[in-house]
Enzyme design. Structure first.
Site, mmCIF file in Angstrom:
data_model
loop_
_atom_site.group_PDB
_atom_site.id
_atom_site.type_symbol
_atom_site.label_atom_id
_atom_site.label_comp_id
_atom_site.label_asym_id
_atom_site.label_seq_id
_atom_site.Cartn_x
_atom_site.Cartn_y
_atom_site.Cartn_z
ATOM 1 C CG HIS A 72 -2.078 -0.794 1.218
ATOM 2 N ND1 HIS A 72 -2.036 -2.142 1.473
ATOM 3 C CD2 HIS A 72 -3.364 -0.485 0.966
ATOM 4 C CE1 HIS A 72 -3.266 -2.633 1.378
ATOM 5 N NE2 HIS A 72 -4.098 -1.640 1.075
ATOM 6 C CG ASN A 103 4.210 -4.842 2.202
ATOM 7 O OD1 ASN A 103 3.832 -3.697 2.382
ATOM 8 N ND2 ASN A 103 3.378 -5.869 2.137
#
Length: 179
Positions: A72, A103
């Site tokens: 994201h 991540n």
């Protein structure tokens, strides 16, 4: 050079500049304040094509067995006041191929630190994105794999603006911390 296709997604709680060649956002802008940190809506992991740019969007299949996480740019946890607000963070226009270690570790820790700052200073202005340049490796569907990600923050505090920015390589292990 960074490509800017002039495609802007203006969503209820964030906006982005989309890159057709690399099938992801060049940047995502949002404000983050203590009011955004209520945590009412649960995360559904419903990654999907962004209907505003479906013609150029990555698809969920592009990430399958790619070796990369769907990272994201605007974190799901930063938009969890309502289910619809949270679902909007799962548009693939807000996602970029990140190494799993980045991540799940370094990028996650930076997101958590940004939330702590937002709670402490009440309101931050955040721009997050990646370096999308010619010659990047690609995953299925032609989605570019950035070499580096950035996050820049601006806050008004004590009668002055304060800023900090991070440039982080897209690799499994990144040294350093945030605090």
């Amino acid at each position: 050079p960074v490509y800017d296709d002039g495609i802007r997604g203006d969503y209820k709680h964030y906006c982005l500049g989309f890159n057709k060649e690399h099938k992801q956002a060049n940047w995502v802008y949002y404000e983050l304040g203590s009011a955004n940190l209520t945590g009412k809506a649960s995360r559904k992991n419903d990654f999907r094509v962004d209907p505003k740019i479906s013609r150029w969007s990555a698809t969920p299949d592009d990430y399958k067995r790619s070796g990369y996480d769907r990272g994201h740019l605007l974190p799901s946890a930063d938009r969890d006041d309502t289910p619809s607000e949270n679902r909007a963070t799962f548009y693939l226009s807000n996602v970029s191929p990140q190494c799993a270690g980045l991540n799940r570790q370094t990028w996650r820790l930076l997101e958590e630190q940004v939330r702590r700052w937002a709670a402490a200073y009440d309101s931050l202005y955040v721009v997050t994105g990646s370096e999308l340049v010619p010659g990047l490796p690609r995953i299925k569907g032609g989605v570019g794999v950035p070499r580096r990600y950035f996050k820049a923050l601006l806050v008004w505090h004590g009668g002055r603006y304060h800023a900090i920015a991070f440039l982080i390589p897209n690799r499994e292990r990144v040294e350093g911390g945030f605090g």
